[in-house]
Scaffold this active site. Structure first.
Site, short mmCIF file in Angstrom:
data_model
loop_
_atom_site.label_atom_id
_atom_site.label_comp_id
_atom_site.label_asym_id
_atom_site.label_seq_id
_atom_site.Cartn_x
_atom_site.Cartn_y
_atom_site.Cartn_z
N ARG A 1 6.57 26.50 -46.72
CA ARG A 1 7.38 26.35 -45.52
C ARG A 1 6.85 25.20 -44.70
NH1 ARG A 1 3.98 26.14 -40.99
NH2 ARG A 1 2.95 28.13 -40.55
N GLU B 1 9.10 30.65 -33.91
CA GLU B 1 7.99 30.00 -33.21
C GLU B 1 8.24 28.50 -33.02
OE1 GLU B 1 3.87 31.04 -34.22
OE2 GLU B 1 3.42 28.90 -34.16
N ARG C 1 -4.66 35.74 -46.40
CA ARG C 1 -3.97 36.59 -45.43
C ARG C 1 -3.46 37.82 -46.16
NH1 ARG C 1 0.27 32.92 -41.87
NH2 ARG C 1 -1.21 31.43 -41.02
N GLU D 1 0.33 36.70 -40.94
CA GLU D 1 -0.86 36.53 -40.14
C GLU D 1 -1.44 37.82 -39.61
OE1 GLU D 1 0.67 33.90 -37.25
OE2 GLU D 1 -1.32 33.22 -36.77
N1 DAR Z 1 -2.07 33.93 -32.57
C1 DAR Z 1 -2.37 32.66 -31.94
C2 DAR Z 1 -1.88 31.51 -32.84
C3 DAR Z 1 -2.65 31.39 -34.13
C4 DAR Z 1 -2.00 30.50 -35.17
N2 DAR Z 1 -0.77 31.16 -35.70
C5 DAR Z 1 0.46 30.79 -35.35
N3 DAR Z 1 0.70 29.71 -34.70
N4 DAR Z 1 1.50 31.57 -35.75
C6 DAR Z 1 -3.87 32.55 -31.65
O1 DAR Z 1 -4.25 31.77 -30.76
O2 DAR Z 1 -4.60 33.24 -32.37
#
Ligand code: DAR
Length: 340
Positions: A110, A209, A293, A298
């Site tokens: 992606r 996002e 992961r 995440e």
């Molecule tokens: N959860 C945020 C962003 C971490 C990177 N992941 C993203 N951008 N989806 C943090 O500051 O941990």
């Protein structure tokens, strides 16, 4: 302007690098669309487990707030101060890693993109978000034959319909608490939706996002074929939409972790033996600049020995080099799994 109170346990990069002097220098500033440092760091203040803790509200954020964003970018991406990003999307031909499907369940690539001239999702207005949706849903109407499909807006769908689409990975949920604190979830599900090709191997998440998350995926180990499908779609979209791009930082994204290629390329792979030999797996992942992961994305856990293994580096590296590194790294991991 009071210096922000980060949680004592927070290890977020924003907490590590934001000094009172820097805060005093940057807090009074705002971008042309009115985005401020105070707004940018809300997520890191409210979520003590943030890794980064700051989001960009528009392209200008990367220049106006560079005194705090640059050290965070250098730390996360492990690039030199003098780095310059160089995109490289040449076609590549690599053999599928696991044609018998003994280990790899799926491959996915992606890229994130934001439209030039629009604020990013944490700062965009309701009206502008709707304009982004219109521009993207128009651009996908002329995709090449192999990528033909349809755009589905989430607004107006019944909760049961959303649940069904989520189960079939044909929708995305409201953002997590990090994105919520950043303002990315405002007005959800207005102007959010998904384009899916008829074969469901090419998708575009709209206004998650980032304005676009362009995704190519399939239940195979053919990382190369998945990448080349992405290239086909991206080439078409790049002729109809103008993306926020900076010659130093590459493609500009909401989160500084995604700039550069803004690409995450990975596989879901079952590693029953390496699951019990985490030290060896970790050393292999680090050697090939990969990251692990859970398959839920995440910050999710590993389930039934199935790992999501993808590239860690996104900036200061070309897209084709990411794919080649992933291919080499996953081949080495499979070899190690076989030899255990
Ligand atoms: N959860 C945020 C962003 C971490 C990177 N992941 C993203 N951008 N989806 C943090 O500051 O941990």
């Amino acid at each position: 302007m009071v210096f922000p109170k980060f949680h004592p346990d927070s290890c977020a990069l924003i907490k590590q690098y934001l000094t009172p002097a820097l805060f005093g220098q940057l807090a009074p500033l705002e971008t042309r669309t009115g985005f401020t440092l105070g707004a940018a760091i809300q997520s890191g203040i409210k979520n003590p487990d943030s890794h980064i803790g700051i989001y960009a509200g528009d392209a200008q954020s990367y220049n106006l707030f560079s005194p705090i964003l640059d050290p965070i970018i250098h730390a996360y991406h492990a690039v030199e101060e003098t780095f310059e990003h160089k995109p490289g999307l040449d076609q590549i031909l690599l053999a599928p890693l696991d044609p018998d499907k003994a280990f790899i369940l799926s491959a996915r690539v992606r890229v994130a993109r934001n439209l030039k001239g629009f604020s990013f999702p944490c700062h965009i207005t309701h009206q502008n978000r709707s304009q982004v949706e219109s521009l993207v849903s128009e651009a996908v109407q002329s995709l090449p034959r192999d990528l033909k499909g349809g755009y589905l807006p989430f607004k107006g769908l019944a909760p049961s319909q959303i649940q069904d689409l989520l189960a079939r990975k044909l929708a995305f949920p409201k953002g997590d608490r990090f994105q919520d604190a950043a303002g990315i979830n405002r007005d959800f599900p207005d102007s959010r939706g998904i384009f899916a090709s008829n074969d469901k191997k090419f998708m575009i998440w709209v206004n998650e996002e980032d304005h676009l998350r362009i995704i190519s995926m399939e239940s195979s180990s053919d990382i190369c074929g998945v990448f080349n499908r992405l290239r086909l779609g991206l080439d078409h979209l790049s002729h109809r939409l103008e993306f926020a791009f900076d010659k130093k930082y590459g493609f500009l994204t909401s989160c500084p972790t995604n700039i550069g290629t803004a690409m995450r390329a990975g596989v879901h792979i079952r590693l029953r033996k390496l699951e019990k030999n985490h030290k060896l797996l970790k050393s292999l992942v680090n050697r090939y600049q990969l990251q692990i992961r859970g398959t839920g994305g995440e910050k999710t856990s590993i389930d039934k020995g199935i790992f999501d293994i993808s590239n860690k580096q996104r900036l200061g590296i070309s897209e084709t080099r990411i794919i080649k590194n992933l291919h080499t790294g996953v081949a080495a991991i499979i070899e190690a799994e076989k030899n255990l």
